[in-house]
Design a protein around this motif. Structure first.
Motif, PDB file in Angstrom:
ATOM      1  N   GLY A   8     -19.927 104.768 -45.597  1.00 30.52           N
ATOM      2  CA  GLY A   8     -20.220 104.146 -44.316  1.00 30.52           C
ATOM      3  C   GLY A   8     -19.006 104.191 -43.405  1.00 30.52           C
ATOM      4  N   TYR A   9     -19.100 104.970 -42.312  1.00 31.82           N
ATOM      5  CA  TYR A   9     -18.005 105.090 -41.352  1.00 31.82           C
ATOM      6  C   TYR A   9     -18.566 105.005 -39.933  1.00 31.82           C
ATOM      7  N   ASP A  10     -17.656 105.100 -38.953  1.00 32.44           N
ATOM      8  CA  ASP A  10     -18.098 105.233 -37.577  1.00 32.44           C
ATOM      9  C   ASP A  10     -18.412 106.709 -37.307  1.00 32.44           C
ATOM     10  N   GLY A  11     -18.700 107.038 -36.059  1.00 30.53           N
ATOM     11  CA  GLY A  11     -19.130 108.395 -35.752  1.00 30.53           C
ATOM     12  C   GLY A  11     -18.025 109.326 -35.310  1.00 30.53           C
ATOM     13  N   ALA A  12     -16.752 108.961 -35.495  1.00 30.15           N
ATOM     14  CA  ALA A  12     -15.647 109.829 -35.087  1.00 30.15           C
ATOM     15  C   ALA A  12     -15.684 111.140 -35.865  1.00 30.15           C
ATOM     16  N   SER A  13     -15.200 112.211 -35.248  1.00 27.93           N
ATOM     17  CA  SER A  13     -15.283 113.536 -35.865  1.00 27.93           C
ATOM     18  C   SER A  13     -14.492 113.620 -37.170  1.00 27.93           C
ATOM     19  N   ASN A  14     -13.350 112.918 -37.241  1.00 32.20           N
ATOM     20  CA  ASN A  14     -12.566 112.983 -38.475  1.00 32.20           C
ATOM     21  C   ASN A  14     -13.223 112.208 -39.618  1.00 32.20           C
ATOM     22  N   MET A  15     -14.169 111.314 -39.276  1.00 32.01           N
ATOM     23  CA  MET A  15     -14.867 110.544 -40.303  1.00 32.01           C
ATOM     24  C   MET A  15     -16.225 111.172 -40.651  1.00 32.01           C
ATOM     25  N   ALA A  16     -17.002 111.480 -39.615  1.00 28.03           N
ATOM     26  CA  ALA A  16     -18.379 111.924 -39.843  1.00 28.03           C
ATOM     27  C   ALA A  16     -18.595 113.387 -39.496  1.00 28.03           C
ATOM     28  N   GLY A  17     -17.513 114.157 -39.322  1.00 26.35           N
ATOM     29  CA  GLY A  17     -17.640 115.569 -38.989  1.00 26.35           C
ATOM     30  C   GLY A  17     -18.446 116.344 -40.013  1.00 26.35           C
ATOM     31  N   GLU A  18     -19.287 117.271 -39.539  1.00 28.27           N
ATOM     32  CA  GLU A  18     -20.202 117.993 -40.420  1.00 28.27           C
ATOM     33  C   GLU A  18     -19.473 118.937 -41.368  1.00 28.27           C
ATOM     34  N   PHE A  19     -18.328 119.472 -40.946  1.00 27.57           N
ATOM     35  CA  PHE A  19     -17.650 120.475 -41.759  1.00 27.57           C
ATOM     36  C   PHE A  19     -16.319 119.975 -42.333  1.00 27.57           C
ATOM     37  N   ASN A  20     -15.500 119.318 -41.500  1.00 30.81           N
ATOM     38  CA  ASN A  20     -14.174 118.905 -41.965  1.00 30.81           C
ATOM     39  C   ASN A  20     -13.967 117.391 -41.904  1.00 30.81           C
ATOM     40  N   GLY A  21     -15.027 116.643 -41.745  1.00 37.94           N
ATOM     41  CA  GLY A  21     -14.909 115.188 -41.712  1.00 37.94           C
ATOM     42  C   GLY A  21     -14.714 114.615 -43.111  1.00 37.94           C
ATOM     43  N   LEU A  22     -14.328 113.347 -43.167  1.00 37.45           N
ATOM     44  CA  LEU A  22     -14.119 112.690 -44.455  1.00 37.45           C
ATOM     45  C   LEU A  22     -15.382 112.697 -45.292  1.00 37.45           C
ATOM     46  N   LYS A  23     -16.523 112.467 -44.656  1.00 31.92           N
ATOM     47  CA  LYS A  23     -17.789 112.450 -45.411  1.00 31.92           C
ATOM     48  C   LYS A  23     -18.047 113.794 -46.072  1.00 31.92           C
ATOM     49  N   SER A  24     -17.716 114.896 -45.367  1.00 30.09           N
ATOM     50  CA  SER A  24     -17.950 116.236 -45.913  1.00 30.09           C
ATOM     51  C   SER A  24     -17.027 116.529 -47.088  1.00 30.09           C
ATOM     52  N   LEU A  25     -15.779 116.070 -46.995  1.00 26.18           N
ATOM     53  CA  LEU A  25     -14.831 116.290 -48.082  1.00 26.18           C
ATOM     54  C   LEU A  25     -15.274 115.579 -49.348  1.00 26.18           C
ATOM     55  N   ILE A  26     -15.816 114.375 -49.194  1.00 28.51           N
ATOM     56  CA  ILE A  26     -16.288 113.632 -50.365  1.00 28.51           C
ATOM     57  C   ILE A  26     -17.580 114.234 -50.899  1.00 28.51           C
ATOM     58  N   LEU A  27     -18.472 114.685 -49.989  1.00 27.30           N
ATOM     59  CA  LEU A  27     -19.723 115.298 -50.430  1.00 27.30           C
ATOM     60  C   LEU A  27     -19.490 116.587 -51.211  1.00 27.30           C
ATOM     61  N   LYS A  28     -18.387 117.274 -50.932  1.00 23.98           N
ATOM     62  CA  LYS A  28     -18.072 118.491 -51.682  1.00 23.98           C
ATOM     63  C   LYS A  28     -17.778 118.179 -53.146  1.00 23.98           C
ATOM     64  N   GLU A  29     -17.247 116.980 -53.398  1.00 23.13           N
ATOM     65  CA  GLU A  29     -16.936 116.578 -54.773  1.00 23.13           C
ATOM     66  C   GLU A  29     -18.079 115.800 -55.406  1.00 23.13           C
ATOM     67  N   ASN A  30     -18.866 115.132 -54.567  1.00 26.39           N
ATOM     68  CA  ASN A  30     -19.952 114.313 -55.084  1.00 26.39           C
ATOM     69  C   ASN A  30     -21.126 114.374 -54.102  1.00 26.39           C
ATOM     70  N   SER A  31     -22.118 115.168 -54.435  1.00 27.49           N
ATOM     71  CA  SER A  31     -23.265 115.355 -53.530  1.00 27.49           C
ATOM     72  C   SER A  31     -24.141 114.113 -53.424  1.00 27.49           C
ATOM     73  N   SER A  32     -23.916 113.111 -54.271  1.00 30.80           N
ATOM     74  CA  SER A  32     -24.715 111.877 -54.241  1.00 30.80           C
ATOM     75  C   SER A  32     -24.125 110.823 -53.306  1.00 30.80           C
ATOM     76  N   GLY A  33     -22.958 111.101 -52.724  1.00 31.02           N
ATOM     77  CA  GLY A  33     -22.321 110.134 -51.827  1.00 31.02           C
ATOM     78  C   GLY A  33     -22.864 110.252 -50.415  1.00 31.02           C
ATOM     79  N   TYR A  34     -24.090 109.812 -50.212  1.00 33.40           N
ATOM     80  CA  TYR A  34     -24.764 109.970 -48.922  1.00 33.40           C
ATOM     81  C   TYR A  34     -24.065 109.183 -47.817  1.00 33.40           C
ATOM     82  N   PHE A  35     -24.038 109.783 -46.646  1.00 37.28           N
ATOM     83  CA  PHE A  35     -23.350 109.167 -45.506  1.00 37.28           C
ATOM     84  C   PHE A  35     -24.338 108.400 -44.638  1.00 37.28           C
ATOM     85  N   VAL A  36     -23.932 107.191 -44.210  1.00 36.39           N
ATOM     86  CA  VAL A  36     -24.710 106.377 -43.275  1.00 36.39           C
ATOM     87  C   VAL A  36     -23.782 105.947 -42.144  1.00 36.39           C
ATOM     88  N   HIS A  37     -24.168 106.281 -40.922  1.00 38.00           N
ATOM     89  CA  HIS A  37     -23.381 105.872 -39.765  1.00 38.00           C
ATOM     90  C   HIS A  37     -23.420 104.351 -39.656  1.00 38.00           C
TER      91      HIS A  37
END
Length: 215
Positions: free
Chosen positions: A100-129
């Protein structure tokens, strides 16, 4: 016990005991992470981390884990800070089931955001704005459609800029506020005591957050 160093050691001991209880309650169960960043009064970037999980009684718990100083707020720096914190407390990214983060690009970015980096290691870590962040953006969007509201905030912003640009103007407001506070105390309209009636700096308003700094 009046030594600042001893007081910090006592506080740290309390913090470790609280964290110990949190991790015992969490056990080996899955959890979600809530992350936000903020700058403290010393102008240091801080990342706040909260764990969200369901306890044995079925109650949803949100527990603050700590503040982490980060040199910059890129997604890679935040991910590295989270990895270090998880390693310190023996937590695993494989147990993360939500982000759960805000919508900033470094947090919720589709390719290089924090959510994407974690999803690469754990596909079950779903992101919610963050819903609170979404709600505030909706309120701002609606408020901007009303002339009286956006004009009010425009005047507040202009006043802040004018006052903060001059030390003389700040001194004038400070002296005026002191006189008003003395009169209010004399009429017993305000309470007095430690930590009350402290001077605060003017802060520029933002769409998603406003920071007030103690002077």
């Amino acid at each position: 016990m009046t030594s600042p160093q001893i007081q910090k050691e006592v506080i740290n001991c309390f913090a470790q005991e609280v964290l110990k209880q949190i991790f015992e309650e969490l056990g080996d169960d899955v959890f979600s992470i809530l992350v936000d960043k903020s700058r403290d009064v010393s102008k240091k970037e801080q990342m706040a981390l909260v764990l969200r999980y369901v306890d044995k009684l079925g109650l949803v718990k949100e527990r603050f884990i700590g503040l982490i100083h980060v040199k910059d707020t890129t997604a890679f720096s935040l991910k590295h800070a989270i990895d270090e914190l998880f390693a310190r407390y023996n937590l695993s990214l494989t147990k993360v089931r939500g982000q759960g983060y805000d919508g900033a690009s470094n947090m919720a970015g589709e390719f290089n955001g924090l959510k994407s980096l974690i999803l690469k290691e754990n596909s079950s870590g779903y992101f919610v704005h963050c819903f609170a962040h979404q709600l505030q953006l909706v309120v701002v969007g609606h408020a901007n459609k009303h002339d009286e509201i956006w004009r009010f905030f425009e005047e507040v912003s202009t006043l802040t800029n004018v006052v903060c640009a001059s030390c003389k103007r700040v001194d004038m407001i400070r002296e005026s506020q002191k006189e008003k506070l003395k009169e209010a105390i004399g009429r017993e309209e305000v309470e007095t005591g430690s930590g009350l009636n402290q001077e605060l700096s003017l802060a520029r308003a933002g769409d998603t957050q406003t920071t007030v700094t103690l002077m």
